[in-house]
Design a protein around this motif. Structure first.
Motif, PDB file in Angstrom:
ATOM      1  N   TYR A   8      71.444  30.939  44.465  1.00  0.00           N
ATOM      2  CA  TYR A   8      71.222  30.021  43.349  1.00  0.00           C
ATOM      3  C   TYR A   8      71.084  28.617  43.908  1.00  0.00           C
ATOM      4  CZ  TYR A   8      71.186  28.285  38.624  1.00  0.00           C
ATOM      5  OH  TYR A   8      70.786  27.714  37.440  1.00  0.00           O
ATOM      6  N   ARG A   9      69.993  27.969  43.580  1.00  0.00           N
ATOM      7  CA  ARG A   9      69.678  26.669  44.154  1.00  0.00           C
ATOM      8  C   ARG A   9      69.843  25.593  43.084  1.00  0.00           C
ATOM      9  NH1 ARG A   9      64.844  24.034  44.528  1.00  0.00           N
ATOM     10  NH2 ARG A   9      63.776  25.882  43.730  1.00  0.00           N
ATOM     11  N   SER A  10      70.906  24.831  43.167  1.00  0.00           N
ATOM     12  CA  SER A  10      71.170  23.781  42.191  1.00  0.00           C
ATOM     13  C   SER A  10      70.913  22.416  42.813  1.00  0.00           C
ATOM     14  CB  SER A  10      72.622  23.854  41.713  1.00  0.00           C
ATOM     15  OG  SER A  10      72.921  22.790  40.837  1.00  0.00           O
ATOM     16  N   VAL A  11      70.443  21.486  42.006  1.00  0.00           N
ATOM     17  CA  VAL A  11      70.229  20.133  42.496  1.00  0.00           C
ATOM     18  C   VAL A  11      71.522  19.328  42.489  1.00  0.00           C
ATOM     19  CG1 VAL A  11      67.842  20.102  41.708  1.00  0.00           C
ATOM     20  CG2 VAL A  11      69.631  19.226  40.202  1.00  0.00           C
ATOM     21  N   PHE A  12      72.591  19.910  41.970  1.00  0.00           N
ATOM     22  CA  PHE A  12      73.868  19.207  41.881  1.00  0.00           C
ATOM     23  C   PHE A  12      74.792  19.617  43.019  1.00  0.00           C
ATOM     24  CE2 PHE A  12      72.116  19.719  37.602  1.00  0.00           C
ATOM     25  CZ  PHE A  12      72.021  18.387  37.219  1.00  0.00           C
ATOM     26  N   ARG A  13      75.759  18.750  43.316  1.00  0.00           N
ATOM     27  CA  ARG A  13      76.658  19.019  44.441  1.00  0.00           C
ATOM     28  C   ARG A  13      77.606  20.170  44.125  1.00  0.00           C
ATOM     29  NH1 ARG A  13      81.694  17.171  43.172  1.00  0.00           N
ATOM     30  NH2 ARG A  13      81.862  15.378  41.770  1.00  0.00           N
ATOM     31  N   GLU A  14      77.966  20.903  45.160  1.00  0.00           N
ATOM     32  CA  GLU A  14      78.877  22.017  44.997  1.00  0.00           C
ATOM     33  C   GLU A  14      80.231  21.513  44.503  1.00  0.00           C
ATOM     34  OE1 GLU A  14      79.124  25.018  48.012  1.00  0.00           O
ATOM     35  OE2 GLU A  14      77.170  24.464  48.842  1.00  0.00           O
ATOM     36  N   GLY A  15      80.858  22.300  43.649  1.00  0.00           N
ATOM     37  CA  GLY A  15      82.178  21.945  43.141  1.00  0.00           C
ATOM     38  C   GLY A  15      82.182  20.884  42.065  1.00  0.00           C
ATOM     39  N   LEU A  16      81.007  20.533  41.551  1.00  0.00           N
ATOM     40  CA  LEU A  16      80.910  19.457  40.565  1.00  0.00           C
ATOM     41  C   LEU A  16      81.766  19.732  39.336  1.00  0.00           C
ATOM     42  CD1 LEU A  16      79.541  16.817  39.579  1.00  0.00           C
ATOM     43  CD2 LEU A  16      77.655  18.231  38.736  1.00  0.00           C
ATOM     44  N   PHE A  17      81.860  20.997  38.951  1.00  0.00           N
ATOM     45  CA  PHE A  17      82.621  21.351  37.751  1.00  0.00           C
ATOM     46  C   PHE A  17      83.894  22.135  38.078  1.00  0.00           C
ATOM     47  CE2 PHE A  17      78.405  20.480  36.106  1.00  0.00           C
ATOM     48  CZ  PHE A  17      78.666  19.806  34.926  1.00  0.00           C
ATOM     49  N   ALA A  18      84.401  21.990  39.290  1.00  0.00           N
ATOM     50  CA  ALA A  18      85.626  22.688  39.673  1.00  0.00           C
ATOM     51  C   ALA A  18      86.761  22.307  38.730  1.00  0.00           C
ATOM     52  CB  ALA A  18      86.003  22.336  41.108  1.00  0.00           C
ATOM     53  N   GLU A  19      87.517  23.303  38.300  1.00  0.00           N
ATOM     54  CA  GLU A  19      88.652  23.148  37.376  1.00  0.00           C
ATOM     55  C   GLU A  19      88.224  22.784  35.960  1.00  0.00           C
ATOM     56  OE1 GLU A  19      91.483  24.120  38.590  1.00  0.00           O
ATOM     57  OE2 GLU A  19      90.553  24.290  40.570  1.00  0.00           O
ATOM     58  N   LYS A  20      86.942  22.750  35.682  1.00  0.00           N
ATOM     59  CA  LYS A  20      86.458  22.425  34.343  1.00  0.00           C
ATOM     60  C   LYS A  20      86.184  23.709  33.561  1.00  0.00           C
ATOM     61  CE  LYS A  20      86.107  17.964  35.264  1.00  0.00           C
ATOM     62  NZ  LYS A  20      87.038  16.973  34.654  1.00  0.00           N
ATOM     63  N   VAL A  21      86.353  23.625  32.258  1.00  0.00           N
ATOM     64  CA  VAL A  21      86.041  24.729  31.364  1.00  0.00           C
ATOM     65  C   VAL A  21      84.874  24.308  30.481  1.00  0.00           C
ATOM     66  CG1 VAL A  21      86.835  26.132  29.416  1.00  0.00           C
ATOM     67  CG2 VAL A  21      88.373  25.675  31.347  1.00  0.00           C
ATOM     68  N   ILE A  22      83.803  25.085  30.513  1.00  0.00           N
ATOM     69  CA  ILE A  22      82.625  24.791  29.717  1.00  0.00           C
ATOM     70  C   ILE A  22      82.364  25.960  28.769  1.00  0.00           C
ATOM     71  CG2 ILE A  22      80.199  24.115  29.708  1.00  0.00           C
ATOM     72  CD1 ILE A  22      81.955  22.146  31.230  1.00  0.00           C
ATOM     73  N   VAL A  23      82.179  25.644  27.512  1.00  0.00           N
ATOM     74  CA  VAL A  23      81.850  26.642  26.495  1.00  0.00           C
ATOM     75  C   VAL A  23      80.328  26.694  26.355  1.00  0.00           C
ATOM     76  CG1 VAL A  23      82.105  27.304  24.073  1.00  0.00           C
ATOM     77  CG2 VAL A  23      84.010  26.176  25.271  1.00  0.00           C
ATOM     78  N   VAL A  24      79.770  27.897  26.425  1.00  0.00           N
ATOM     79  CA  VAL A  24      78.329  28.079  26.271  1.00  0.00           C
ATOM     80  C   VAL A  24      78.087  29.084  25.153  1.00  0.00           C
ATOM     81  CG1 VAL A  24      76.167  28.790  27.361  1.00  0.00           C
ATOM     82  CG2 VAL A  24      77.913  27.598  28.718  1.00  0.00           C
ATOM     83  N   THR A  25      77.423  28.649  24.099  1.00  0.00           N
ATOM     84  CA  THR A  25      77.053  29.590  23.038  1.00  0.00           C
ATOM     85  C   THR A  25      75.671  30.166  23.342  1.00  0.00           C
ATOM     86  OG1 THR A  25      75.935  28.015  21.559  1.00  0.00           O
ATOM     87  CG2 THR A  25      78.338  28.162  21.405  1.00  0.00           C
ATOM     88  N   GLY A  26      75.394  31.329  22.759  1.00  0.00           N
ATOM     89  CA  GLY A  26      74.135  31.991  23.080  1.00  0.00           C
ATOM     90  C   GLY A  26      74.081  32.388  24.540  1.00  0.00           C
TER      91      GLY A  26
END
Length: 300
Positions: A8-26
């Motif tokens: 998976y190739r992301s333009v964002f830095r690794e670990g950017l959302f470490a320890e974060k909880v994100i809710v995704v609907t759909g």
């Protein structure tokens, strides 16, 4: 660009959302699934919401296989976002089980092609409840049950509604409502450190296109000639915009919309679009598959 074990190739830095909880609907398919993968690849724990528990479990297994299990793991929450009590209970469970909600991506939605005079009240109500009411209920509950006291980021889903949405007036009306809801919430909730923004996809070659009948898919296949960039977008191109708005990099962006549409609203009848000479396509999602009805048209 960060390169993950799965490719998976992301333009964002690794670990950017470490320890974060994100809710995704759909989150069981299409744009929600792709965005969940990108967020998971960046260290987030994902609360996957949708009506099909089977689809959600499939995506959860993909996340674990492709990105590993973060501390606390990803969780599946079957929920009809049109049902107020289900939404209230689901958000309460997320807070109790995952301990926080740092971001919400209101990706769930749906519509069907129809002329206004052919749309029944039930059909109109179903689309508006899904696209507008569901977005409001999820946003309100995430705000009142967590973000009001801790801050956070909300990203809503719009569409190419500029200048009307002929052929899908029910969806256009609902998405227009989401646009105004986004701007209103950005003002009312900003004091709590909650940012509310939106993404507005144009013609993205996502799995949702396969839900239309062949006549409408034939129309879709002709549309890339109306895009200044002369192609369809990929799921990753929409996901990356949503991820940016959920990230700390957009800390002073509030109440705005990022169009992910190749410039469609800027095309004019007075300006014939020449054939594309070159274009750069971004696809960071190794599991991405173009819709069956657009296999030959989804490429640049």
């Amino acid at each position: 660009m960060s390169q993950h074990a799965t490719g998976y190739r992301s333009v964002f830095r690794e670990g950017l959302f470490a320890e974060k909880v994100i809710v995704v609907t759909g989150a069981g398919s299409g744009l929600g699934r792709c965005t969940a993968h990108e967020l998971a690849s960046l260290g987030a724990r994902i609360a996957l919401i949708g009506r099909s528990e089977e689809k959600l479990n499939t995506v959860r297994a993909e996340l674990a296989q492709d990105h590993g299990e973060p501390s606390g793991g990803h969780r599946v929450y079957p929920c009809d976002i049109r049902n107020e009590q289900q939404v209230r209970d689901t958000v309460g469970r997320i807070v109790a089980e995952l301990g926080r909600i740092d971001g919400l991506f209101n990706c769930a939605g749906g519509q069907f092609p129809a002329k206004l005079e052919k749309i029944s009240l039930n059909g109109w109500d179903a689309v508006v409840r899904n696209n507008l009411h569901g977005t409001f209920l999820m946003s309100r509950e995430c705000y009142t049950q967590w973000m009001q006291s801790h801050g956070g980021a909300i990203v809503n889903m719009l569409a190419d509604i500029w200048g009307g949405m002929p052929g899908m007036g029910h969806s256009g009306a609902a998405r227009g409502g989401v646009w105004n809801l986004t701007e209103t919430a950005a003002c009312e909730w900003g004091h709590a450190g909650v940012r509310v923004n939106a993404v507005a996809p144009g013609w993205i070659a996502s799995a949702g296109m396969d839900s239309y009948d062949e006549a409408y898919r034939a129309l879709l296949r002709s549309l890339k000639q109306k895009v200044p960039l002369q192609r369809f977008g990929t799921e990753s191109e929409l996901a990356s915009a949503a991820v940016f708005l959920l990230s700390e990099a957009s800390a002073f962006i509030n109440g705005t919309v990022i169009r992910v549409d190749g410039g469609v609203p800027n095309a004019r009848h007075s300006w014939p679009l020449p054939p594309a000479e070159r274009t750069i396509q971004y696809n960071g999602f190794p599991r991405y598959q173009a819709p069956a009805g657009l296999q030959d048209d989804a490429a640049p």
